[in-house]
Write an enzyme that holds these catalytic residues in place. Structure first.
Site, PDB file in Angstrom:
ATOM      1  N   THR A   1       0.949   2.896  -1.953  1.00 26.66           N
ATOM      2  CA  THR A   1       1.814   1.961  -3.016  1.00 26.66           C
ATOM      3  C   THR A   1       0.789   1.202  -3.314  1.00 26.66           C
ATOM      4  O   THR A   1       1.003   0.538  -4.354  1.00 26.66           O
ATOM      5  CB  THR A   1       2.551   1.472  -1.534  1.00 26.66           C
ATOM      6  OG1 THR A   1       1.198   0.860  -0.093  1.00 26.66           O
ATOM      7  CG2 THR A   1       3.137   1.652  -1.084  1.00 26.66           C
TER       8      THR A   1
ATOM      9  N   HIS B   1       6.262   9.817   7.503  1.00 24.85           N
ATOM     10  CA  HIS B   1       5.055   9.069   5.926  1.00 24.85           C
ATOM     11  C   HIS B   1       4.542   9.736   6.351  1.00 24.85           C
ATOM     12  O   HIS B   1       3.237   9.362   4.910  1.00 24.85           O
ATOM     13  CB  HIS B   1       5.220   7.368   7.109  1.00 24.85           C
ATOM     14  CG  HIS B   1       5.250   6.361   6.772  1.00 24.85           C
ATOM     15  ND1 HIS B   1       5.630   5.834   5.747  1.00 24.85           N
ATOM     16  CD2 HIS B   1       7.120   5.790   7.707  1.00 24.85           C
ATOM     17  CE1 HIS B   1       6.443   4.752   5.723  1.00 24.85           C
ATOM     18  NE2 HIS B   1       6.812   4.761   7.220  1.00 24.85           N
TER      19      HIS B   1
ATOM     20  N   LYS C   1      -7.919   2.081  -0.096  1.00 23.64           N
ATOM     21  CA  LYS C   1      -6.890   2.983   0.759  1.00 23.64           C
ATOM     22  C   LYS C   1      -7.979   2.780   2.253  1.00 23.64           C
ATOM     23  O   LYS C   1      -9.000   2.999   2.535  1.00 23.64           O
ATOM     24  CB  LYS C   1      -6.073   3.814  -0.007  1.00 23.64           C
ATOM     25  CG  LYS C   1      -7.442   4.316   0.019  1.00 23.64           C
ATOM     26  CD  LYS C   1      -6.927   5.797  -0.991  1.00 23.64           C
ATOM     27  CE  LYS C   1      -6.186   5.394  -2.713  1.00 23.64           C
ATOM     28  NZ  LYS C   1      -5.323   5.604  -2.506  1.00 23.64           N
ATOM     29  N   ARG C   2      -7.475   3.534   3.183  1.00 25.05           N
ATOM     30  CA  ARG C   2      -8.513   3.860   4.631  1.00 25.05           C
ATOM     31  C   ARG C   2      -8.559   4.538   4.230  1.00 25.05           C
ATOM     32  O   ARG C   2      -8.641   5.978   2.998  1.00 25.05           O
ATOM     33  CB  ARG C   2      -6.669   4.265   5.674  1.00 25.05           C
ATOM     34  CG  ARG C   2      -5.550   2.975   5.851  1.00 25.05           C
ATOM     35  CD  ARG C   2      -7.207   2.239   7.321  1.00 25.05           C
ATOM     36  NE  ARG C   2      -8.302   2.506   7.390  1.00 25.05           N
ATOM     37  CZ  ARG C   2      -7.577   3.283   9.568  1.00 25.05           C
ATOM     38  NH1 ARG C   2      -6.699   2.315   9.534  1.00 25.05           N
ATOM     39  NH2 ARG C   2      -8.418   3.512   9.721  1.00 25.05           N
TER      40      ARG C   2
ATOM     41  N   LYS D   1       0.809  -1.123  -6.612  1.00 24.22           N
ATOM     42  CA  LYS D   1       0.215  -1.928  -7.258  1.00 24.22           C
ATOM     43  C   LYS D   1      -0.402  -2.086  -8.237  1.00 24.22           C
ATOM     44  O   LYS D   1      -0.691  -2.800  -9.046  1.00 24.22           O
ATOM     45  CB  LYS D   1      -0.430  -2.318  -5.896  1.00 24.22           C
ATOM     46  CG  LYS D   1       0.636  -2.861  -4.818  1.00 24.22           C
ATOM     47  CD  LYS D   1      -0.246  -3.099  -3.618  1.00 24.22           C
ATOM     48  CE  LYS D   1      -0.085  -2.557  -2.176  1.00 24.22           C
ATOM     49  NZ  LYS D   1      -0.692  -2.558  -1.019  1.00 24.22           N
TER      50      LYS D   1
ATOM     51  N   LYS E   1      -7.885  11.246   1.586  1.00 28.51           N
ATOM     52  CA  LYS E   1      -7.316  10.313   0.327  1.00 28.51           C
ATOM     53  C   LYS E   1      -9.033  10.686  -0.669  1.00 28.51           C
ATOM     54  O   LYS E   1      -8.616  10.310  -1.933  1.00 28.51           O
ATOM     55  CB  LYS E   1      -8.185   9.067   0.828  1.00 28.51           C
ATOM     56  CG  LYS E   1      -6.492   8.748   1.421  1.00 28.51           C
ATOM     57  CD  LYS E   1      -6.255   7.330   1.903  1.00 28.51           C
ATOM     58  CE  LYS E   1      -4.774   6.682   2.701  1.00 28.51           C
ATOM     59  NZ  LYS E   1      -4.211   6.691   1.484  1.00 28.51           N
TER      60      LYS E   1
END
Ligand SMILES: *Cc1c(COP(=O)(O)O)cnc(C)c1O
Length: 753
Positions: free
Chosen positions: A598, A311, A491-492, A602, A497
Site C-alpha cells: 500500500t 495477506h 516499509k518493513r 501512497k 522486499k
C-alpha cells in the site's frame, strides 16, 4: 469569535495565547470527542466487525479534525494566537498498535467504513509498548519499549469487562475504545482489549521480559519474540484474549439489537484480517453451543457470518500451531477444532486441506477457508496466485468463496493530512469532489500539457523535499540535499522486499562515481524500516546500509552525488513526512512475494514515479498509468515461481559470472566497510547473498541498475516531462482509494445496513 475559539476558551479557561501546547491538546481532545459523539448513529441491519492483531492508526488529532470539518478553523484560531499546529501535533504520541502494511490497511479501512457511513467497528488489543521503538547505535538497530499510553492517548477506558479463560484460569478482559471519525461521515469505534493486571515494570533490558506470567505481560508487546515455546504460547494467549472478548462483545451487541443468534449473520459480518484472529471461529461456535444451539447449526451460522482475508503467500505468515500448544492455552477450543477437522476432511478429497495435519499441527488458514464464506486476496495478481498455486486445492473445493479485493489507502490521511499544499492545488484545478470520490482525480489529466500547472506541481514537490530535509535535520541530525532525486524505500525490512537489492545498487553507484562515471543527477536514497528483533539477516541489511552511508559520507568524491539517509523508527508520523517528498518510489520486491503493498499507492498519490517489479498492486498501478509512466524491471512472477519449483536458482553462478555483481557483493567485507562495520554481520550477509539469496536478488540486479539510472536521467534531463508523468500518476490514483476497496467489500461480502 468562531465556535472553535469559544470552545477552546471554555475548556482552557484562559486566553489561547497563554495556554501550553499540552493544555490546548487536551482541550482539542475533548472538543473532538464531543463532536464525534454527535455522529454516533443507531445501527440497523448488519454491522461489521473487523478483527485484526494490528491497527497502525497514526496520530489522530489532525486527522479527526479534518474528518469533522474543524481543521481549518482550529488551525486559523491557533495561528491567530501565535500557536502552531505542527508544534501542537508533536504533543500527541503515535499509537503503537501496529507493525506494517497489514495494520495500516486496517486503519485505512476503519476510516473508509466510517466515511461511507457504514456501521463497522475494529476489534483488537491494547498493546502497552507496541512493536518496539527503533534507534540506531553504532550502526545497529537497537530496540526499546515504545511506551505510548498516558494522558495524551485517545483510548477511553470503559466499565465493560468480559471473562476469558486462559489455560483453564479465569482472567478479565477490559474494553477500551477509540472513536473513529469518518470524513463528513459517521463515528464508529475501535474496540481494544486489555487486562487490568498488566505491568510495564516486568520489562527489563531492552524489550525482554518474563514470558510466563501472562497476567502481567499479556498485552505488553505486539508480536512478542516467538523464538521459544513461551513466546509462541504467549502469541496464542494474546490471540485468544482478542477473539474471546471480541466474540462476547459481538454477541452481546447483536442480542441487544434483537438477534436470536440463529440469525446472527443478519446482524453481524466478521472480517478476519489474516490468520491471527482465526480462533474467533471455534470460539463463536463454542459460545453459540453454550446458548443451546446445536453444533452443526452453530458451524453454519459462523460460516455465514465470517469472512477471511489472506495477506501473504509467505509460509512463515500462514500460522500453524502444534495441537499441544492449543491444548495448553485453549483446551476449551480443541474438541471444536477437532470436530471442524473431521468436517473438513469429509469435504476435502486429500489431506492437503485438512485443519489438523498428520503431525498434529493445526493450520489456522485452512480453518478460515473451510469455515468462512469468503476468502479474499489483496491484489489481482496475489489472488490469482492463491487460486492457481498456493491455495489451489482449496480453490478447487470452493471456487465460489475466492475473490479479490485490491487494497487501498485513505486519501484523507495520505493526501489531505500529509500533503495539504498538493491537496489545495488539486482542489484549485478540479474542485473538492475528489476528497470523497477519488475517481474524480482523472480530471487532472486535462492539465497534462499545462506548463504552469506542471511547474507548480514541481514547486510543491520541492517544498515537501525541503520540509523533509528540515525534519531530518531537526529530528535525526541528517542533512540531505533537496535538489537531489529522492528515492525512498520505506516499509518493513524483509528479504522479500529486497532492501539488499537497493544496497547493492548503491555500492555499484559508489564504484561508478569513483571511476568518474558521474550520474545525471545526485541521488538521495532514503530508507525507513524496522526489522523484527529475531530476524538476523534483516538486521544485517540495516547494519550494511548504515555502514555504507558512513563510508559514502566520508568520501568527498562521492558524497556530492550519492547519499543514504536511514530514518530511525519508521512509523506513520515519519511516513507522512517522507511520502510527499518522494520522487522515486522503490517497490522492488521479488515478483510473486508482495501480496499488494500500500506504500506504492501512497507514493503514487503524492506525485512520485514508481520503480518496481511486476508484483502485488504494482501490476495494477502499471496498468493504470501505462508503461511510459512507471519504471518496471525484473523477472516476472511466473519466472520466479518456476525457479522455485524446479530449484534452478543458484546464486553463486550469478555472483561468479557477473563482474558488477561480484564487485558489489565483495565490497560488503572490504576494508572500507569493516573500518566501521562488523565482520560478523557483513560477512554473514555476504555469505547469504552468494550461497542462498532465497529472494533472488542477483538475477534482477542489472535490470534494476539500468532502470534506476534511466529514472535519474529522465529526472535530470526533462523536469517538465517528469512533472507531467507525476501528474498522470496522481490522476490515476483514484482506484487505489480505500473507499473503493470498502465499497467492494460491502457489496460482495458484508452487505451492511
Ligand atoms: C503504508 C505503510 C506501510 C506499508 O508499506 P508497504 O510498502 O506496503 O509495505 C508500512 N508502514 C507504514 C508506517 C506505512 O504507512
Amino acid at each position: 469569535m468562531t465556535e472553535t475559539e469559544i470552545a477552546l476558551n471554555e475548556y482552557c479557561k484562559k486566553d489561547i495565547a497563554h495556554c501550553t501546547y499540552e493544555e490546548l491538546y487536551t482541550a482539542l481532545l475533548h472538543i473532538v470527542e464531543a463532536e464525534s459523539q454527535k455522529r454516533l448513529y443507531a445501527v440497523k441491519g448488519r454491522k461489521l466487525y473487523y478483527i485484526s492483531a494490528e491497527f497502525l492508526i497514526g496520530k489522530l488529532l489532525s486527522n479527526n479534525l479534518i474528518n469533522l470539518g474543524l481543521y481549518d478553523d482550529v488551525k486559523a484560531c491557533l495561528e491567530a494566537h501565535g500557536k502552531s499546529m505542527a508544534r501542537l501535533e508533536e504533543v500527541e504520541p503515535e499509537p503503537s498498535l501496529g507493525n506494517g502494511g497489514l495494520g495500516r490497511l486496517a486503519a485505512c479501512f476503519l476510516d473508509s467504513i466510517a466515511t461511507l457511513n457504514l456501521p463497522g467497528d475494529g476489534i483488537g488489543l491494547r498493546y502497552h509498548c507496541g512493536l518496539f521503538r527503533q534507534n540506531f547505535t553504532e550502526n545497529f538497530q537497537n530496540e526499546t519499549p515504545d511506551f505510548w499510553l498516558g494522558s495524551h492517548d485517545w483510548a477511553e477506558k470503559t466499565a465493560k469487562t468480559y471473562p476469558v479463560s486462559l489455560a483453564g484460569k479465569p482472567y478479565t478482559a477490559r474494553l477500551y475504545r477509540i472513536a473513529v471519525t469518518g470524513y463528513e461521515g459517521r463515528t464508529n469505534y475501535l474496540n481494544l482489549f486489555d487486562l487490568d493486571t498488566v505491568e510495564q515494570s516486568v520489562i527489563r533490558d531492552g524489550i525482554r521480559f518474563d514470558k510466563t506470567d501472562i497476567g502481567k505481560n499479556l498485552t505488553l508487546f505486539l508480536y512478542p519474540d516467538d523464538s521459544d515455546d513461551a513466546g509462541r504460547l504467549l502469541r496464542i494467549y494474546q490471540q485468544y484474549l482478542m477473539v474471546s472478548a471480541g466474540a462476547q462483545l459481538i454477541l452481546e451487541e447483536c442480542l441487544e439489537r434483537g438477534s436470536n443468534l440463529h440469525n446472527l449473520h443478519e446482524y453481524a459480518a466478521i472480517q478476519i484480517n489474516d490468520t491471527h484472529p482465526s480462533m474467533v471461529i471455534p470460539e463463536l461456535i463454542r459460545l453459540l453451543c453454550e446458548k443451546d444451539i446445536a453444533f452443526e447449526e452453530a458451524v453454519e451460522i459462523v460460516t455465514k457470518t465470517c469472512a477471511y482475508t489472506n495477506h501473504t503467500i509467505l509460509a512463515e505468515a500462514l500460522e500453524k500451531w502444534p495441537k499441544h500448544y492449543l491444548e495448553q492455552v485453549v483446551p476449551q477450543l480443541v474438541p471444536i477444532i477437532e470436530e471442524l477437522d473431521t468436517l473438513a476432511r469429509s469435504q476435502g478429497s486429500d489431506s492437503s486441506t485438512a485443519i489438523i495435519d498428520s503431525d498434529n499441527v493445526v493450520h489456522m488458514a485452512h480453518m478460515d477457508i473451510h469455515f468462512t464464506h469468503s476468502t479474499n486476496g489483496v491484489a489481482a495478481l496475489h489472488t490469482e496466485i492463491l487460486k492457481n498455486s498456493e491455495l489451489n486445492h482449496f480453490y478447487r473445493l470452493y471456487p465460489e468463496k475466492f475473490n479479490n479485493k485490491t487494497n487501498g489507502i485513505t486519501f484523507r490521511r495520505w493526501l489531505l493530512k500529509c500533503n495539504p499544499e498538493l491537496a489545495a492545488f488539486i482542489e484549485s484545478l478540479i474542485g473538492p469532489d475528489f476528497k470523497k470520490d477519488a475517481s474524480r482525480l482523472e480530471r487532472l489529466a486535462d492539465f497534462a500539457e499545462d506548463e504552469a500547472v506542471l511547474k507548480q506541481l514541481s514547486a510543491i514537490k520541492r517544498n515537501n523535499k525541503s520540509a523533509l530535509a528540515k525534519w531530518l535535520e531537526h529530528t535525526q541530525n541528517i542533512t540531505v540535499n533537496p535538489d537531489s532525486l529522492f528515492a525512498i524505500q520505506s516499509k518493513r525490512l524483509h528479504e522479500y522486499k529486497r532492501q539488499q537489492l537497493n544496497l547493492l545498487y548503491l555500492v555499484h553507484q559508489y564504484f561508478e562515481i569513483k571511476a568518474g562515471h558521474l550520474p545525471p543527477a545526485p541521488l538521495t536514497a532514503v530508507f525507513g524500516a524496522k526489522a523484527a528483533p529475531a530476524y538476523i539477516i534483516a538486521k544485517d541489511i540495516i547494519h550494511a546500509l548504515l555502514v555504507l552511508s558512513k563510508v559514502i559520507a566520508a568520501d568527498a568524491e562521492v558524497s556530492g552525488w550519492l547519499q543514504i539517509a536511514f530514518i530511525e523508527n519508521y512509523n506513520v508520523t515519519a511516513a507522512e513526512k517522507m511520502i510527499p517528498a518522494c520522487d522515486l518510489s522503490e517497490q522492488i520486491s521479488l515478483a510473486s512475494k508482495e501480496a499488494s503493498g500500500t506504500g506504492n499507492m501512497k507514493f503514487m498519490l503524492n506525485g512520485a514515479l514508481t520503480l518496481g517489479t511486476m508484483d502485488g498492486a504494482n501490476v495494477e498501478i502499471a496498468e493504470a498509468v501505462g508503461n511510459d509512466n512507471i519504471y518496471i524491471f525484473g523477472q516476472s512472477s511466473s519466472q520466479v515461481i518456476r525457479r522455485y519449483g524446479n530449484g534452478s536458482y543458484i546464486a553463486r553462478e550469478w555472483y561468479e559470472i557477473d563482474p558488477n555483481i561480484r564487485r558489489a557483493v565483495d565490497f560488503l567485507t572490504s576494508e572500507k566497510m569493516l573500518a566501521c562495520g562488523s565482520a560478523e554481520h557483513l560477512g554473514r550477509l555476504q555469505n547469504e547473498l552468494i550461497h542462498k539469496d532465497w529472494f533472488q536478488t542477483l538475477p534482477d540486479f542489472n535490470a534494476y541498475v539500468v532502470r534506476k539510472n534511466q529514472a535519474l536521467a529522465d529526472y535530470a534531463g526533462n523536469p517538465l516531462d517528469w512533472a507531467k508523468r507525476t501528474l498522470l500518476n496522481i490522476s490515476k490514483a483514484g482506484f487505489f482509494s480505500s473507499d473503493r476497496t470498502i465499497a467492494e467489500y460491502n457489496s460482495d461480502i458484508w452487505h451492511l445496513g
